[in-house]
Structures are given as C-alpha cells and as structure tokens.
Design a protein around this motif. Structure first.
Motif, PDB file in Angstrom:
ATOM      1  N   ARG A  36       0.646  -1.208  -0.061  1.00  0.00           N
ATOM      2  CA  ARG A  36       0.200   0.108  -0.035  1.00  0.00           C
ATOM      3  C   ARG A  36       0.879   1.230   0.001  1.00  0.00           C
ATOM      4  NH1 ARG A  36      -1.245   3.080   4.196  1.00  0.00           N
ATOM      5  NH2 ARG A  36      -0.665   1.592   5.535  1.00  0.00           N
ATOM      6  N   ILE A  40       1.455   4.247  -3.113  1.00  0.00           N
ATOM      7  CA  ILE A  40       1.284   5.705  -2.732  1.00  0.00           C
ATOM      8  C   ILE A  40       2.373   6.280  -3.286  1.00  0.00           C
ATOM      9  CG2 ILE A  40       1.122   7.508  -1.073  1.00  0.00           C
ATOM     10  CD1 ILE A  40      -0.339   5.528   0.605  1.00  0.00           C
ATOM     11  N   GLU A  47      -4.159   7.570  -0.716  1.00  0.00           N
ATOM     12  CA  GLU A  47      -3.989   6.573   0.245  1.00  0.00           C
ATOM     13  C   GLU A  47      -5.389   5.597   0.228  1.00  0.00           C
ATOM     14  OE1 GLU A  47      -3.319   5.919   5.099  1.00  0.00           O
ATOM     15  OE2 GLU A  47      -3.112   7.864   4.162  1.00  0.00           O
ATOM     16  N   ALA A  50      -4.811   3.298  -2.614  1.00  0.00           N
ATOM     17  CA  ALA A  50      -4.004   2.052  -2.598  1.00  0.00           C
ATOM     18  C   ALA A  50      -4.635   1.121  -1.491  1.00  0.00           C
ATOM     19  CB  ALA A  50      -2.747   2.943  -1.709  1.00  0.00           C
TER      20      ALA A  50
END
Length: 212
Positions: A36, A40, A47, A50
């Motif tokens: 994640r 980004i 965010e 992701a």
C-alpha cells in the motif's frame, strides 16, 4: 487463568538466529501494508485508493499489470475501483476470473487520456469489451465512437449552435452563466455526443467573447 502466573511448560522458548530470520523474510511475499505504501509513493495514487487496491493479492496484481501495460496510476486506479469492481460485484466473480485483461483495460484508458473518446463513451465501450474479446480501439472504430477533436470541424458546429440559440446567447452575455451549460449541451447534441468537451468549452467561450 493460571497461565498468567507461570510459563506454559509445554511451550518451550523458540530459539532462532539472524540467518534463519533472513531466509524466511526472503521467501515472504510483499505484505499488504508495505505494498500500500509503495503504491502511494510509486504510482502517486491517494491512500484510500491504495488501501482498496491492496485488499487482495489478485486486485493489487491486476492494478500493477494495468500500469505496466501503459496506463497511468490514477487512471488504472479509477477504472479498477469503479467499473471493474462494479462488474465483478454484479457478476459475483473473483478478480482471477475476469476475462478483461489488464492490457485491454490499459488500451481503453489510453484512448481516454489521448482524447479519442470521452469518459462517458468509455463506460459503454468497457461493457462491450467485458462481454467480448474485442479491444477498445476495435469497438471504437467499428461503431464510430471517436470524439471530434478537429478544431475546424467543431468551430463550425459551435457557430451554428450560437446562431440557432440567440436567446441563450443573450442570457449568457447578460450574466446568466447557466446559459453557457445549455449551449455546451446543444453543441454536444449537434455532434451526437462526439465533440471533445474541453475543446467545445474553449471554442464557445472564444466565440461568445467576440461580441460581448
């Protein structure tokens, strides 16, 4: 409750070494939190995006393959989180069973980002791609869905629209800017929805300012 007061005798301490830890770490896949954060940083997506894209390995892989095929990070994110997840939910299938390949989706996104088709037209093309093996470019060419991006051709449509809607032009020049949206709609109608919206706005403002 007794385990609060003394160690469990049947669970001896686990003794390991740095070599074993390194070996195990080397065989582990990229974990969701790490992936994640990489999404980004590497693809410049929010965010929230992701977080959604890393909910499953399959979805994260599909996203990365779409970007690798030429799509922008945000473009791939928008279409996967929007249309792709919608159709997956409607058909109750897993990401691994989706017939639409990342490469095919990247092809559709490329047509949007190049201005060949509008986002609304793209949704229709997406549905047809999902139901067939045809690429976005094949569907667009067969059905004549490409946007009119030629400035000279659009200029003629804009001028005819202004001449045919004198009341709306008068209202716009009197400060009623809602009339501008009406004129844009009339140009889009005259072009059968194929006019490039951005260019339509530019040409309309240019023409309307000439005699304001």
């Amino acid at each position: 409750h007794d385990y609060r007061y003394f160690p469990e005798p049947d669970l001896p301490p686990l003794v390991t070494n740095t070599e074993r830890v390194a070996a195990v770490r080397a065989t582990m896949p990229e974990l969701p939190d790490a992936r994640r954060l990489r999404f980004i940083k590497e693809y410049g997506i929010p965010e929230y995006d992701a977080g959604v894209l890393t909910q499953t390995v399959g979805l994260a892989d599909y996203f990365e393959e779409t970007v690798a095929a030429g799509a922008s990070g945000k473009g791939a994110s928008n279409w996967i989180m929007g249309e792709l997840l919608r159709i997956i939910k409607e058909n109750n299938v897993e990401i691994g069973s989706v017939s639409l390949t990342p490469n095919a989706l990247a092809g559709l996104i490329a047509l949007i980002e190049k201005g060949v088709i509008s986002s609304s037209t793209a949704k229709d093309v997406f549905g047809k791609m999902y139901e067939s093996d045809q690429s976005a470019s094949e569907i667009v060419e067969r059905e004549g869905l490409a946007q009119i991006g030629d400035k000279e051709s659009l200029h003629k449509i804009v001028c005819k629209t202004i001449d045919a809607n004198a009341d709306a032009v008068t209202q716009y020049r009197a400060g009623k800017h809602a009339a501008f949206g009406f004129l844009v709609g009339q140009v889009m109608k005259a072009s059968q929805g194929k006019a490039n919206p951005k260019l339509v706005n530019e040409l309309l403002k240019e023409e309307l300012s000439k005699h304001s």
